[in-house]
Design a protein around this motif. Structure first.
Motif: not given
Lengths: 563, 316
Positions: B196-213
């Motif tokens: 969220r703090d990276s202030k990138q585009s929303p898609m990138i924000q969402r994808n970088s907040s994902l973590a694989t198991s």
């Protein structure tokens, strides 16, 4: 068969529950007094009755019954129609529980009007709610007077300002004309005076009173000659008259050309606005501010095109949305597409994609949003009341629908003994249900599957009743607290009146302090704490009403979808 | 007469040779040999003699007697296990056999009894014997705490018996699960905050907040808070409880076989989420949390006017 939004009075309604009746009684008493309460609750409990029966069974004299019915009708809480036995039989009256329960929400309506249309809007809506039906000219004059009174010396409010706010409220459908009432066929001897009857149609009485919206002039502002400004009440007038202004109808000799055209608050429109606000807030809280602005834009664009009972809005293309975004939200087109995609992907399903033309066609899923919000409400209740591990079990059952005890323990990772305890507690509160599936025809317990499940709709209905009971409890407590300190309150009011008159007649400061000290310090503290209690109870009533609104919207929306 | 004499004079050397021959045959056919095979090999051997030799080998514990659809099979026994059973009698051997067959799931005493048809007291005696010789051990089953299953001493009990990583000595480790729960959530939450703090585009924000198991599993292993080895599946069950807590969302994406952390061509991705509503209005009042809500009515013992919960709440 016309299944329009017919008046709630005559639809085949589910029975009113005891909690609803109790709450209606309390609301009627607070707003209209004991006599109206007695007549109103009697009508609520007994269904449709004619005048004499009401008078006899409720033990109220006939003229008081007539007046009470007038009051109820003026506020839309009571309606009448030709008796069941056909023309010639006495008119029957029926009270509307739903309309009476709306009294609870008055503060929210007034506050919304204030946020949208400022102080003028606030006062217009407040006056209309207080009086039920009013003509435009009387509203304008009253509101202008009130606004002027609250301003500094020398300033005043022109009628035209109020008229313009009024027109805006009508344009956006927050206010509507009262439906003109068709003549009641039987003789007028048993029918009380009907306020608000406009140019009466001369057809036979309709089987159901027509809705306001079935008249083409519903939202037409009449041309009136209203020139002037608000009059300031001279200070020094009696305090009693100040209080009585709102209640007594000012006999105004002037006519303005809109006699007989009465206006009322369009509650459904406010409700749509509340629903939209709830969805927007939820989006902001789950995702972010920009997403909520996009959803707000979509809802605004489809305000007029979406019927109130729709389960989703009309499809809007991404191009249109882009053009309609507010000016200060300058995001680029590809970014908008990203936000829309994220909204569609979100498990809460606020927004759905219905096509690919125009850059993508998107709808707001109203019914699904309400369902998810209602579910979150139920989960919140379980969490606050029984703890987060019980909430985990509850959410698990909502997701997986049917589970055996062992499966619940395994999925929720809670030790067997504790899980069993929690499940049984939830079961005893009817939040969770047990379903038996026998393996053999003899239903032997050792050969039966016992599955736990949650029924969202039934649970929502149950919680709704809890909310009604809670509000009634809060009101009871508030009345009790006031009654306990009645003597003290009266004393404080007397002293305030003395102070006011002393100040007006220019008394010495020592005299004022002497009067002030007639209230002792512990009494002041008690008064302060009483004020604090009353405020807390009041705001709690409003908070519970928010829950009531959400759950009721969900129940109604589900009923419409499954119709 | 002479024939009979010849038979009777079959000397011990012959018997030994026959034994050796049969053992060789067994080794040739590790799955086991039938009577037919022995007869083909040594046609001069008479059935009686054959049976005698075989019985001797069996009693010495060097041969295993098995039965299959076509008849009896004789199989070479492990030299090691053969030595172990020295000094045990047949019954013990039988019980041992049954327990061995049960593998790592273990077997209950009652089932042992059914299989070997021995009386209960005998079975118990034998079991005690075997236990003292450290050949078998008893493991308490987590499903039914009174049940004891027996398995060979050096065999690891199966997960279904011990309950896996979450049970230690039959006790469900609630605290351990809680700690893991919180750690996983913190990991996902901080990942979401960074995104969220990276202030990138929303898609990138969402994808970088994902973590694989797999990522979460590695993080937890590196934290070293677990005494036992946790598998990725264990972590996934913990993450599922976070989903049921409403704190985490999961998506499944297709992944190429061989990508780290993919199982059957799929990967599970997790993300910390915000709650969708604040606690609802009803629970902000004492009535919403009241344990005696149903018994409350005006004029009764419990009523709004006299409610102590309300009094406390009002004076707060």
């Amino acid at each position: 068969m016309h299944r329009g939004r017919s008046s709630a009075h005559w639809k085949q309604r589910a029975e009113m529950t005891a909690q609803e009746a109790r709450l209606c009684g309390l609301l009627l008493r607070e707003h209209f007094g004991e006599v109206v309460e007695r007549v109103g609750t009697h009508l609520l409990r007994s269904g449709a009755q004619n005048l004499r029966t009401v008078a006899n069974e409720s033990g109220t004299p006939l003229d008081l019954v007539k007046k009470s019915l007038c009051v109820l009708m003026k506020h839309g809480a009571c309606s009448f129609r030709v008796g069941r036995k056909g023309p010639g039989s006495p008119v029957e009256y029926r009270a509307s529980c739903e309309r009476i329960l709306r009294i609870l929400r008055y503060p929210r309506y007034i506050y919304t009007a204030k946020t949208l249309y400022g102080d003028t809007g606030e006062l217009v809506v407040e006056e209309l709610l207080q009086r039920g039906h009013m003509t435009m000219s009387s509203i304008v004059k009253t509101v202008a007077d009130r606004l002027t009174h609250n301003m500094e010396e020398g300033r005043r409010v022109e009628y035209s300002e109020v008229v313009s706010t009024f027109s805006k409220l009508v344009e956006t459908h927050f206010l509507q004309r009262c439906p003109p009432v068709s003549e009641a066929a039987p003789a007028a001897s048993t029918a009380p005076m009907i306020p608000g009857s406009g140019p009466s149609g001369s057809g036979p009485a309709a089987s159901a009173p027509p809705t306001a919206e079935s008249f083409p002039d519903c939202y037409t502002v009449p041309h009136v000659s209203l020139v002037g400004w608000g009059k300031r009440r001279r200070s020094g007038e009696d305090a009693a008259e100040e209080q009585g202004v709102g209640k007594k109808a000012k006999t105004d000799e002037q006519t303005h050309g809109d006699e007989g055209v009465y206006w009322q608050v369009n509650f459904e429109r406010f409700h749509l606005h509340f629903r939209d606000q709830t969805i927007i807030t939820a989006v902001a809280s789950k995702l972010d501010q920009t997403s909520s602005e996009i959803v707000r834009t979509m809802l605004r664009m489809s305000e007029v095109t979406t019927p109130p009972s729709a389960s989703c809005t009309q499809a809007l293309s991404a191009n249109e949305i882009f053009r309609s975004l507010p000016a200060n939200y300058s995001i680029s087109r590809p970014i908008l597409d990203q936000y829309l995609t994220l909204l569609v992907d979100d498990p809460m399903e606020f927004v759905g994609k219905s096509g690919d033309s125009g850059g993508g066609m998107y709808v707001v899923n109203l019914h699904r949003a309400l369902t998810n919000l209602a579910r979150a409400t139920l989960e919140s209740v379980v969490q606050e009341r029984f703890g987060s591990r019980s909430a985990r079990i509850f959410r698990l059952l909502l997701r997986k629908h049917h589970l055996e005890q062992k499966q619940v323990e395994d999925f929720a990772m809670i030790p067997a003994k504790e899980a069993k305890d929690m499940l049984y507690t939830l079961l005893s509160e009817n939040l969770v249900l047990l379903q038996e599936i026998p393996k053999t025809p003899d239903h032997a317990p050792s050969r039966t599957f016992y599955l736990y499940t949650v029924n969202q709709l039934a649970t929502a209905r149950m919680l709704l009743q809890h909310c009604y009971k809670t509000v009634a409890n809060l009101i009871d407590r508030r009345l009790f607290e006031t009654k306990e300190s009645k003597r003290l309150l009266e004393k404080s009011q007397r002293i305030e009146a003395i102070m006011a008159s002393l100040q007006a007649s220019g008394a010495e400061p020592e005299q004022l302090t002497e009067v002030e000290e007639m209230i002792t310090a512990p009494e002041k503290q008690q008064l302060e704490s009483l004020r604090h209690h009353i405020n807390k109870l009041d705001s709690a009533e409003n908070q519970v009403d928010e829950t009531i609104f959400l759950l009721k919207a969900y129940v109604n929306s589900t009923a419409k979808v499954t119709q | 007469m002479a024939d009979v004499k010849v038979k009777k004079e079959s000397d011990p050397v012959d018997v030994a040779a026959i034994e050796t021959r049969i053992k060789e045959l067994c080794q040739q056919f590790p799955h086991g040999i039938t009577d037919q095979v022995i007869q083909n090999d040594m046609p001069h051997l008479e059935a009686q003699q054959r049976a005698m030799v075989i019985n001797k080998l069996l009693s010495l514990g060097q041969l295993d007697l098995l039965k299959n659809s076509s008849g009896l099979l004789y199989r070479m026994k492990d030299a090691q296990s053969a030595s172990k059973m020295k000094g045990s009698d047949n019954q013990e051997k039988l019980v041992y056999q049954i327990i061995e067959d049960a593998g790592n799931k273990g077997i209950w005493t009652r089932d042992i009894r059914f299989k070997c048809n021995l009386p209960l007291t005998e079975v118990n005696k034998i079991l005690k014997n075997l236990e003292s010789k450290k050949l078998i051990k008893a493991v308490k089953s987590v499903a039914a705490s009174k049940k004891k299953v027996y398995m060979l001493y050096n065999v690891q009990p199966d997960r279904s018996v011990t309950g896996g990583a979450w049970y230690s000595d039959q006790d469900f480790e609630s605290e351990f699960v809680e700690v893991l729960n919180q750690q996983c959530f913190k990991f996902l939450q901080s990942k979401a905050e960074v995104a969220r703090d990276s202030k990138q585009s929303p898609m990138i924000q969402r994808n970088s907040s994902l973590a694989t198991s797999h990522e979460v599993w590695k993080y937890i292993c590196e934290l070293g808070i677990s005494k036992v080895d946790l598998s990725m599946e264990d972590i996934e069950t913990i993450l599922s409880t976070l989903i049921y807590d409403g704190k985490v969302e999961m998506t499944i994406i297709a992944a190429k076989e061989g990508t780290v952390g993919s199982v059957d061509g799929q990967m599970k991705l997790y993300r910390g989420v915000n709650p969708v509503i604040q606690p609802t209005g009803l629970v902000k009042t004492p009535c919403g949390l009241c344990p005696v809500f149903d018994e409350c009515h005006e004029g009764g013992e419990i009523s709004p006017s006299r409610c102590i919960y309300m009094t406390e709440w009002l004076n707060f």
